[in-house]
Design a protein around this motif. Structure first.
Motif, PDB file in Angstrom:
ATOM      1  N   GLU A  70       0.922  -1.521  -0.074  1.00  0.00           N
ATOM      2  CA  GLU A  70       0.084  -0.078   0.147  1.00  0.00           C
ATOM      3  C   GLU A  70       0.715   1.199  -0.140  1.00  0.00           C
ATOM      4  O   GLU A  70       1.340   1.708   1.147  1.00  0.00           O
ATOM      5  CB  GLU A  70      -0.829  -0.069   1.218  1.00  0.00           C
ATOM      6  N   PRO A  71       1.056   1.639  -1.040  1.00  0.00           N
ATOM      7  CA  PRO A  71       1.942   3.021  -1.309  1.00  0.00           C
ATOM      8  C   PRO A  71       0.958   4.134  -0.967  1.00  0.00           C
ATOM      9  O   PRO A  71      -0.324   4.054  -1.412  1.00  0.00           O
ATOM     10  CB  PRO A  71       2.290   3.137  -2.649  1.00  0.00           C
ATOM     11  N   GLY A  72       1.489   5.259  -0.150  1.00  0.00           N
ATOM     12  CA  GLY A  72       0.670   6.362   0.058  1.00  0.00           C
ATOM     13  C   GLY A  72       1.191   7.683   0.088  1.00  0.00           C
ATOM     14  O   GLY A  72       2.468   7.662   0.319  1.00  0.00           O
ATOM     15  N   ILE A  73       0.636   8.857   0.097  1.00  0.00           N
ATOM     16  CA  ILE A  73       1.197  10.086   0.291  1.00  0.00           C
ATOM     17  C   ILE A  73       0.040  10.991   0.935  1.00  0.00           C
ATOM     18  O   ILE A  73      -0.991  11.002   0.949  1.00  0.00           O
ATOM     19  CB  ILE A  73       1.439  10.808  -1.094  1.00  0.00           C
ATOM     20  N   LEU A 337     -10.785  -0.167  -7.900  1.00  0.00           N
ATOM     21  CA  LEU A 337     -10.504  -0.387  -9.430  1.00  0.00           C
ATOM     22  C   LEU A 337     -10.569  -1.717  -9.890  1.00  0.00           C
ATOM     23  O   LEU A 337     -11.065  -1.822 -11.115  1.00  0.00           O
ATOM     24  CB  LEU A 337      -9.003   0.132  -9.746  1.00  0.00           C
ATOM     25  N   SER A 338     -10.302  -2.639  -9.067  1.00  0.00           N
ATOM     26  CA  SER A 338     -10.250  -3.841  -9.565  1.00  0.00           C
ATOM     27  C   SER A 338     -10.694  -4.985  -8.432  1.00  0.00           C
ATOM     28  O   SER A 338     -10.576  -4.408  -7.314  1.00  0.00           O
ATOM     29  CB  SER A 338      -9.045  -4.705 -10.357  1.00  0.00           C
ATOM     30  N   ASP A 339     -10.600  -6.367  -8.498  1.00  0.00           N
ATOM     31  CA  ASP A 339     -10.626  -6.963  -7.142  1.00  0.00           C
ATOM     32  C   ASP A 339      -9.394  -6.923  -6.369  1.00  0.00           C
ATOM     33  O   ASP A 339      -9.505  -7.403  -5.284  1.00  0.00           O
ATOM     34  CB  ASP A 339     -10.758  -8.488  -7.818  1.00  0.00           C
ATOM     35  N   SER A 340      -8.342  -6.413  -6.886  1.00  0.00           N
ATOM     36  CA  SER A 340      -6.973  -6.553  -6.091  1.00  0.00           C
ATOM     37  C   SER A 340      -6.543  -5.215  -5.757  1.00  0.00           C
ATOM     38  O   SER A 340      -5.637  -4.942  -5.261  1.00  0.00           O
ATOM     39  CB  SER A 340      -5.894  -7.445  -6.677  1.00  0.00           C
ATOM     40  N   PHE A 358      -5.640  21.230   8.211  1.00  0.00           N
ATOM     41  CA  PHE A 358      -6.005  19.861   7.379  1.00  0.00           C
ATOM     42  C   PHE A 358      -5.328  18.970   6.977  1.00  0.00           C
ATOM     43  O   PHE A 358      -3.871  19.511   6.799  1.00  0.00           O
ATOM     44  CB  PHE A 358      -6.936  20.759   6.252  1.00  0.00           C
ATOM     45  N   THR A 359      -5.497  18.068   6.814  1.00  0.00           N
ATOM     46  CA  THR A 359      -4.650  16.951   6.168  1.00  0.00           C
ATOM     47  C   THR A 359      -5.393  16.158   4.926  1.00  0.00           C
ATOM     48  O   THR A 359      -6.636  16.353   5.033  1.00  0.00           O
ATOM     49  CB  THR A 359      -4.305  15.932   7.133  1.00  0.00           C
ATOM     50  N   LEU A 360      -4.608  15.871   3.827  1.00  0.00           N
ATOM     51  CA  LEU A 360      -4.979  15.123   2.917  1.00  0.00           C
ATOM     52  C   LEU A 360      -4.252  13.819   2.503  1.00  0.00           C
ATOM     53  O   LEU A 360      -2.902  13.887   2.889  1.00  0.00           O
ATOM     54  CB  LEU A 360      -4.922  15.818   1.490  1.00  0.00           C
ATOM     55  N   ASN A 361      -4.999  12.687   2.411  1.00  0.00           N
ATOM     56  CA  ASN A 361      -4.341  11.269   2.244  1.00  0.00           C
ATOM     57  C   ASN A 361      -4.622  10.777   1.099  1.00  0.00           C
ATOM     58  O   ASN A 361      -5.691  10.665   0.640  1.00  0.00           O
ATOM     59  CB  ASN A 361      -4.651  10.411   3.685  1.00  0.00           C
ATOM     60  N   PHE A 362      -3.882  10.292   0.172  1.00  0.00           N
ATOM     61  CA  PHE A 362      -4.312   9.365  -0.609  1.00  0.00           C
ATOM     62  C   PHE A 362      -3.237   8.008  -0.819  1.00  0.00           C
ATOM     63  O   PHE A 362      -1.965   7.887  -0.664  1.00  0.00           O
ATOM     64  CB  PHE A 362      -3.893  10.094  -2.270  1.00  0.00           C
ATOM     65  N   ARG A 363      -4.172   7.017  -0.880  1.00  0.00           N
ATOM     66  CA  ARG A 363      -3.336   5.626  -1.044  1.00  0.00           C
ATOM     67  C   ARG A 363      -4.071   4.627  -1.725  1.00  0.00           C
ATOM     68  O   ARG A 363      -4.892   4.677  -2.388  1.00  0.00           O
ATOM     69  CB  ARG A 363      -3.838   5.004   0.660  1.00  0.00           C
ATOM     70  N   MET A 364      -3.235   3.721  -2.277  1.00  0.00           N
ATOM     71  CA  MET A 364      -3.531   2.809  -3.205  1.00  0.00           C
ATOM     72  C   MET A 364      -3.055   1.355  -3.188  1.00  0.00           C
ATOM     73  O   MET A 364      -1.878   0.811  -3.324  1.00  0.00           O
ATOM     74  CB  MET A 364      -2.869   3.081  -4.681  1.00  0.00           C
ATOM     75  N   PRO A 365      -3.863   0.475  -2.236  1.00  0.00           N
ATOM     76  CA  PRO A 365      -3.430  -0.724  -1.714  1.00  0.00           C
ATOM     77  C   PRO A 365      -3.826  -1.421  -2.917  1.00  0.00           C
ATOM     78  O   PRO A 365      -4.750  -1.758  -3.370  1.00  0.00           O
ATOM     79  CB  PRO A 365      -4.425  -0.957  -0.665  1.00  0.00           C
TER      80      PRO A 365
END
Length: 368
Positions: A70-73, A337-340, A358-365
């Protein structure tokens, strides 16, 4: 005679067919009843939808034997202003002296990669490696004692943050009458740049009028706490279709550590830093709008105790103003986006002075 014999045999065969049909039906109903009685207390017997899995994953209540990377920013912004008066009030209306208004704008961007692996349907391991980039803008009004004078300075720093490793263990599985109960334990290593020996610079303004010192800023910014930390806590999650309710509570103990230098000036001063422990809690809810999309909102609060400093050969002293109360309201969304692979976004709004504005978070597991 032959006709009568064949007629008497037909009812016998029909009875046997009806009897067999009744026995089969009774057996099926009995099996269904037994299955219903066995699964009566199971809440998530079937595979949950992608949107529900995303919520469970973020709350560490989705245990599987797959590897999740899970990369994130995340980005946080805070702005604080402080008024300093050096003088006295004449006639209860006129201030005589120096006026200084200090403003600090802090920007913190964290890039991290979280790796999780479910050892079993009850145990999950996690490793988080962050990279922290900080930029702080310092500004003061009142250069040379004049309210119109302005001095500003910007300091930036990017480096490895504090790496942490932990585990999550499902103590109790969710049923109709109780929630999922997950115990967590983690260790934080002081791999980031600590703040205890950072030097400061003082800006000299009004050089032609004698060189007034008006703004003092650090030469670099920290990216970590500098001490080992041990955290533990519990999280609770209950499915109330179509919503999911969750809550968590935890405690972090920071281990006292000696440093060769804890002074911000050129003089070397060894000592011990006992960073204050912290207590955290939070609760919220999430709604699965369809198979892939869900919305969530939550409240988080963390109370940090005072930090104590012991200079070598001296007594322990508390740092005034080091305790903090950081509370924020958060809302977010997840989309599969998909099953994974999924996208997780969230935004937090600070409710107290110690919390970021305020905080902003974006993650893509994604699972392998």
């Amino acid at each position: 005679m032959q006709y009568n014999n064949s007629t008497s045999k037909f009812p016998s065969a029909g009875h046997r067919f009806l009897l067999s049909l009744c026995l089969c039906t009774a057996g099926s109903l009995s099996t269904a009843a037994m299955a219903q009685g066995t699964n009566e207390e199971v809440v998530r017997e079937a595979q949950p939808s992608q949107s529900v899995q995303n919520v469970l994953r973020e709350e560490h209540a989705l245990f599987s034997d797959r590897l999740t990377i899970e990369p994130g920013i995340s980005y946080s912004y805070s702005n604080s202003s402080e008024l300093a008066l050096s003088g006295f009030l004449a006639l209860d209306a006129i201030f005589l002296g120096n006026i200084s208004v200090d403003t600090v704008e802090s920007h913190t961007t964290t890039f991290d990669v979280s790796t999780r692996y479910g050892v079993s349907d009850r145990l999950e391991l996690e490793l988080v490696v962050p990279y922290v980039y900080r930029s702080s803008h310092y500004e003061t009004i009142g250069a040379g004692g004049a309210t119109g004078g302005l001095v500003e300075e910007t300091v930036s720093q990017g480096d490895l943050g504090d790496i942490s490793a932990g585990l999550y263990y499902r103590v109790l599985a969710e049923t109709q009458s109780r929630p999922d109960v997950v115990w967590n334990f983690s260790v934080r290593a002081p791999t980031g740049r600590h703040p205890y020996d950072i030097r400061t610079n003082t800006r000299i303004v009004d050089v032609e009028e004698g060189g007034t010192e008006n703004l003092t800023v650090p030469t670099e910014l920290p990216t970590g706490n500098g001490v080992w930390g041990v955290s533990t806590g519990f999280s609770f999650l209950k499915t109330v279709d179509p919503a999911i309710i969750f809550a968590n509570v935890g405690y972090t103990h920071n281990i006292a550590q000696d440093f060769d230098d804890i002074n911000s000036s050129d003089q070397t001063v060894p000592g011990e830093i006992n960073l204050g422990d912290s207590i955290r809690l939070g609760f919220g809810t999430a709604f699965a709008l369809n198979e892939r999309f869900s919305l969530s909102m939550s409240f988080t609060h963390q109370h940090s105790l005072e930090t104590n400093v012991t200079v070598e050969g001296g007594d322990e002293q508390s740092v005034i103003g080091s305790s903090a109360n950081a509370a924020s309201f958060n809302f977010g969304a997840t989309y599969g986006l998909s099953d994974s692979t999924s996208i997780v976004t969230s935004m937090g709004i600070g409710l107290t002075d110690d919390a970021p504005d305020f905080t902003l978070n974006f993650r893509m597991p994604f699972q392998i």
